[in-house]
Every structure is written in structure tokens, then in C-alpha cells.
Design a protein around this motif. Structure first.
Motif, PDB file in Angstrom:
ATOM      1  N   ILE A 259       0.840  -1.206   0.000  1.00  0.00           N
ATOM      2  CA  ILE A 259       0.000   0.000   0.000  1.00  0.00           C
ATOM      3  C   ILE A 259       0.877   1.260   0.000  1.00  0.00           C
ATOM      4  CG2 ILE A 259      -1.680   1.332   1.328  1.00  0.00           C
ATOM      5  CD1 ILE A 259      -2.891  -1.066  -0.098  1.00  0.00           C
TER       6      ILE A 259
ATOM      7  N   MET B 111       2.390   1.656  -3.376  1.00  0.00           N
ATOM      8  CA  MET B 111       1.336   2.015  -4.322  1.00  0.00           C
ATOM      9  C   MET B 111       1.053   3.512  -4.261  1.00  0.00           C
ATOM     10  SD  MET B 111      -2.685   0.887  -4.373  1.00  0.00           S
ATOM     11  CE  MET B 111      -3.072   2.137  -3.118  1.00  0.00           C
ATOM     12  N   PHE B 112       0.923   4.046  -3.039  1.00  0.00           N
ATOM     13  CA  PHE B 112       0.694   5.485  -2.867  1.00  0.00           C
ATOM     14  C   PHE B 112       1.852   6.291  -3.455  1.00  0.00           C
ATOM     15  CE2 PHE B 112      -2.233   4.869   1.019  1.00  0.00           C
ATOM     16  CZ  PHE B 112      -3.364   4.968   0.218  1.00  0.00           C
TER      17      PHE B 112
ATOM     18  N   ALA C 288       1.676   6.267  -7.234  1.00  0.00           N
ATOM     19  CA  ALA C 288       0.499   6.930  -7.799  1.00  0.00           C
ATOM     20  C   ALA C 288       0.487   8.437  -7.553  1.00  0.00           C
ATOM     21  CB  ALA C 288      -0.773   6.309  -7.216  1.00  0.00           C
TER      22      ALA C 288
ATOM     23  N   ILE D 299     -12.820   7.735  -0.551  1.00  0.00           N
ATOM     24  CA  ILE D 299     -11.464   7.215  -0.756  1.00  0.00           C
ATOM     25  C   ILE D 299     -11.089   6.247   0.359  1.00  0.00           C
ATOM     26  CG2 ILE D 299      -9.020   7.874  -0.810  1.00  0.00           C
ATOM     27  CD1 ILE D 299      -9.941  10.496  -2.184  1.00  0.00           C
TER      28      ILE D 299
ATOM     29  N   GLU E  22     -12.711   2.911  -0.333  1.00  0.00           N
ATOM     30  CA  GLU E  22     -12.034   2.200  -1.409  1.00  0.00           C
ATOM     31  C   GLU E  22     -10.707   1.620  -0.935  1.00  0.00           C
ATOM     32  OE1 GLU E  22     -12.992   1.283  -4.317  1.00  0.00           O
ATOM     33  OE2 GLU E  22     -14.919   2.315  -4.278  1.00  0.00           O
ATOM     34  N   LEU E  23      -9.998   2.378  -0.102  1.00  0.00           N
ATOM     35  CA  LEU E  23      -8.733   1.885   0.436  1.00  0.00           C
ATOM     36  C   LEU E  23      -8.960   0.667   1.322  1.00  0.00           C
ATOM     37  CD1 LEU E  23      -5.703   2.091   0.841  1.00  0.00           C
ATOM     38  CD2 LEU E  23      -6.121   3.754   2.675  1.00  0.00           C
TER      39      LEU E  23
ATOM     40  N   LEU F  16      -9.635  -2.281  -0.810  1.00  0.00           N
ATOM     41  CA  LEU F  16      -8.424  -2.746  -1.488  1.00  0.00           C
ATOM     42  C   LEU F  16      -7.504  -3.495  -0.524  1.00  0.00           C
ATOM     43  CD1 LEU F  16      -6.751  -2.840  -4.062  1.00  0.00           C
ATOM     44  CD2 LEU F  16      -5.763  -0.618  -3.431  1.00  0.00           C
TER      45      LEU F  16
ATOM     46  N   TYR G 254      -1.118  -2.423  -8.685  1.00  0.00           N
ATOM     47  CA  TYR G 254      -2.290  -1.822  -8.046  1.00  0.00           C
ATOM     48  C   TYR G 254      -2.333  -0.308  -8.241  1.00  0.00           C
ATOM     49  CZ  TYR G 254      -3.632  -6.248  -5.977  1.00  0.00           C
ATOM     50  OH  TYR G 254      -4.051  -7.556  -5.811  1.00  0.00           O
ATOM     51  N   ALA G 255      -1.185   0.318  -8.335  1.00  0.00           N
ATOM     52  CA  ALA G 255      -1.155   1.753  -8.616  1.00  0.00           C
ATOM     53  C   ALA G 255      -1.736   2.033  -9.994  1.00  0.00           C
ATOM     54  CB  ALA G 255       0.267   2.293  -8.514  1.00  0.00           C
TER      55      ALA G 255
ATOM     56  N   TRP H  54      -5.685   2.102  -8.361  1.00  0.00           N
ATOM     57  CA  TRP H  54      -5.758   3.422  -7.730  1.00  0.00           C
ATOM     58  C   TRP H  54      -5.825   4.559  -8.757  1.00  0.00           C
ATOM     59  CZ3 TRP H  54      -7.592   3.238  -3.235  1.00  0.00           C
ATOM     60  CH2 TRP H  54      -7.539   4.329  -2.377  1.00  0.00           C
TER      61      TRP H  54
ATOM     62  N   TYR I  67      -8.959   7.040  -9.758  1.00  0.00           N
ATOM     63  CA  TYR I  67      -8.734   8.486  -9.745  1.00  0.00           C
ATOM     64  C   TYR I  67      -9.164   9.111 -11.072  1.00  0.00           C
ATOM     65  CZ  TYR I  67      -6.199  12.884 -10.229  1.00  0.00           C
ATOM     66  OH  TYR I  67      -5.884  14.194 -10.471  1.00  0.00           O
TER      67      TYR I  67
END
Length: 408
Positions: A32, A35-36, A39, A54, A57-58, A61, A107-108, A112, A116
């Protein structure tokens, strides 16, 4: 994570499952975080009202990745055959970190940034345009004789069966036989409000439609949606004719003293006095603020035994805290517990009520009704040999205990 492990291997020892869950949670956290990081350069500022969406959704995920990590790492193995130290080494060695990085990139790109691009970016742009334009809403009153103090649209959406509702009338000797009634013939009085106030109340009803449905669908509410729902609850309380009659009795001596006893008999004048409530921000805040900052619970029943009283909802005091009971459907009831919280949950607790809790909650709502209430055609009512206030106190404690661990 432990639940995911035990679903695959029910024979796993709890201690071993917890040890491996700690290792695999570390893998998920790194996925995670990366991924952040990957992204973020491609994501502009997000509107604050998207925060709750959000967050949900997080959470979804994280749950999905956790399930996948457990399945991939177990890969047919039993938990008792896996050494936690060896597993930690394999998860965070060079090969393990490459897996984490590659997974984070997938996943990004595929989750994600796609969400977005398709959802959050357009919503942010639309919200910013709306704030910049800042159009005022103008009220256009129409001549109305029948004022529904419980919105007809709310009744039709959640309490009607076809074009009919099932009405229960309270008598000193007990309930009358349930009456099948056209849905437009319940919850109104003639000339209850001015046309201007009727139009204003219609706007508030419209604002609450989506938040109520989201609450029932277990969707996160952002702050404006939560505020709209609280506004609906409060307005339903004070627009009720029984509340209005009680208020009129309390202010009548003041009116008689200040402007003469003849004004007390003037219905138009007393209605105008009542409608000044809607400009009293302090009065509204006193009711709304505790609701905004309290623990919410959706009580859910397998049978349609909740009822809609003619006062719409119930406000009460428990140890100097405000509680609210707002029936939404014959199987769903919002309970606002009298316990202040620092930060509201984006999705309220949803609790499947036991038979005794359902019986007691239905009883409290029936007692709250002044003259009558709506119910489902198949509702059943059980007697409770206690005062409704005492029953409500017990319910508050039960709901508080049920939701205290935050797991439901």
C-alpha cells in the motif's frame, strides 16, 4: 488477516495464525505504501468531500490484497507447517521485496490511478466548479393546502407497499385492526405551514434522499451528506404537529403577555411565531450538534417489525446525552447513541438485532406514536411489561456494548 488464514486452514492454531498474520500484514502495508508513492505524482489535489469515499475504497483494497497475500503465501500449505521466522525472511529478502514492488506498481496502475481518473478527478473538478460558481438556491413557494409533516416521498420509498400503507391506530383499549390506506392519505394536515416554509422543507427533503439510501446501502457519507441527513432528522422532529402543539402551549402565556391574549387565538399569528424557529441557529445547533458527533448504529432486522410513528422519530435524554431513534424502513432503524465521539465513522455500525432487541425497539417506537403509526403488512407486535423509557435505556446499553469493539 487472521480470519483470512482461518478460512483457508480452520485447523490452524490461533497463536501461529497471529504470528504469520503479523508477517503478512507487513507485506500488505508495504504494498500500500509503495502504491501510494507510485500513484501520487500523477494525482492532483482531491476534494475534501471525497475523503470518506477514498477511505472506503482503500479499506476494500486492503481487504482484497490481504486475502490474496494469504492465499499466495499459503499455496496449499497448512499454517502449522510454516515457520514464522522463515516466512519473514522469504517475504522481505530481495526476491520478496521485488514481489512487493511489482505488486504495488500493478495496483497503482490498474486500481488506484484508474479510480482516480474515472471517478475522483471528475468529481473534484465538478466540486471545485460548483464552489467557484456558488449559485444561490431560490425558494419558489407554491400554494399548498395539505402539508405532509412526514414526507410523502419518504413514505412511498420505504413504507408503502405498492400505492398503499398499513396504518395502525392507537386507542385506550388497544390497537385497531390494521388499515390498508392510500399512501397519500397519511402523515399530513391542512394548512400546517406557510407556503414558503413548505417549499423550504421540500429542499431539505430532497437533500436527504441520497444520504438515506447510502446509509441503507452501507456506503460512506461525507460531511455534507451527513449534515443533510442530520438536518432531515432535526426538521422531522420540529415540523411535526404534535411538537407544534406542545410548543404553542408553552409560548402562549408569553404571547398573551407581550401582544395580548387575542393573538393566542390567531392561528396565522401563532403559526408565524412557530416558523421563527427556522431562523434560530442556536436552537437548531443544540439539536443537531450532538447528533453529528455521536455514535451511529443501523439496527437491522430480518423481519419487517419496525414502525414509523406519527412523530416520525424519537428524541430522548440519557445521562445528559441526547439519543435519537429514526426508523428508516420496516427492517432498518437508525439509532444515535448518547455518546460523543471525536471522529464519526465514515460508515456507521450496522447491527443485526436479536429477537428481544427487535421486540423492544418496536415497542419503544409504538409507544412514541401519539395517535397512530405505519407498519409493514406482515409486522408482528409483542407486548413488553416495562416503561418505554426503561426499555430504551436497556437498548442503549446493549447497542453500546455491541458496537464498543468497532468490529460490527
Amino acid at each position: 488477516m487472521v480470519n483470512s488464514i482461518l478460512r483457508i486452514d480452520p485447523t490452524a492454531s490461533p497463536k501461529k495464525a497471529e504470528q504469520l498474520a503479523k508477517v503478512w500484514n507487513g507485506v500488505v502495508n508495504l504494498i500500500i505504501e509503495e502504491m501510494f508513492a507510485r500513484a501520487k505524482p500523477q494525482m492532483n489535489d482531491l476534494h475534501v468531500d471525497l475523503r470518506e469515499e477514498i477511505a472506503l475504497e482503500l479499506a476494500k483494497l486492503i481487504f482484497f490484497i490481504s486475502e490474496k497475500v494469504v492465499a499466495d503465501r499459503m499455496n496449499g500449505r497448512l499454517i502449522d507447517d510454516i515457520d514464522p521466522q522463515d516466512e519473514h525472511q522469504q517475504c522481505f529478502n530481495k526476491e520478496g521485496k521485488e514481489y512487493i514492488s511489482n505488486t504495488a506498481q500493478i495496483y497503482a496502475d490498474r486500481v488506484w490511478l484508474r479510480i482516480y481518473s474515472e471517478r475522483w478527478k471528475p468529481k473534484t473538478e465538478a466540486a471545485l466548479r460548483k464552489e467557484k460558481q456558488h449559485k444561490k438556491t431560490f425558494i419558489t413557494p407554491k400554494k399548498v393546502e395539505e402539508n405532509h409533516f412526514i414526507p410523502k416521498s419518504f413514505i412511498k420509498r420505504y413504507w408503502a407497499e405498492g400505492q398503499f400503507v398499513y396504518r395502525n391506530i392507537k386507542r385506550p383499549e388497544g390497537l385497531e385492526a390494521q388499515k390498508k390506506t392510500p399512501l397519500g392519505n397519511w402523515g399530513f394536515r391542512k394548512n400546517l405551514y406557510s407556503d414558503k416554509l413548505e417549499a423550504y422543507l421540500g429542499l431539505l427533503e430532497g437533500d436527504a434522499v441520497r444520504p438515506i439510501q447510502m446509509l441503507l446501502n452501507v456506503e460512506p457519507l461525507n460531511r455534507p451528506q451527513r449534515e443533510a441527513l442530520v438536518g432531515f432528522i432535526v426538521i422531522q422532529r420540529i415540523r411535526n404537529p404534535h411538537f407544534m402543539e406542545s410548543l404553542e402551549k408553552s409560548v402562549a402565556p408569553v404571547v398573551a403577555s407581550e401582544v395580548g391574549p387575542e393573538k393566542v387565538e390567531d392561528k396565522e399569528y401563532m403559526r408565524a411565531v412557530y416558523e421563527t424557529l427556522y431562523s434560530q441557529n442556536d436552537f437548531y445547533d443544540k439539536l443537531a450538534r450532538p447528533i453529528m458527533h455521536s455514535r451511529w448504529v443501523i439496527a437491522r432486522s430480518e423481519t419487517p417489525d419496525f414502525v414509523l410513528p406519527d412523530v416520525c422519530n424519537l428524541f430522548g435524554d440519557y445521562e445528559n446525552g441526547l439519543y435519537v431513534v429514526m426508523p428508516l424502513t420496516p427492517t432498518d432503524c437508525l439509532i444515535v447513541l448518547p455518546f460523543e465521539i471525536d471522529k464519526p465513522r465514515i460508515v456507521p455500525h450496522h447491527v443485526k438485532v436479536s429477537g428481544s432487541m427487535l421486540r423492544d425497539l418496536s415497542y419503544v417506537l409504538r409507544c412514541a406514536a401519539k395517535e397512530e403509526f405505519l407498519s409493514g403488512s406482515g409486522a408482528s407486535f409483542a407486548a413488553v411489561e416495562q416503561e418505554p423509557n426503561q426499555v430504551m435505556k436497556q437498548l442503549i446499553l446493549e447497542f453500546a456494548k455491541t458496537t464498543s469493539d468497532g468490529l460490527r
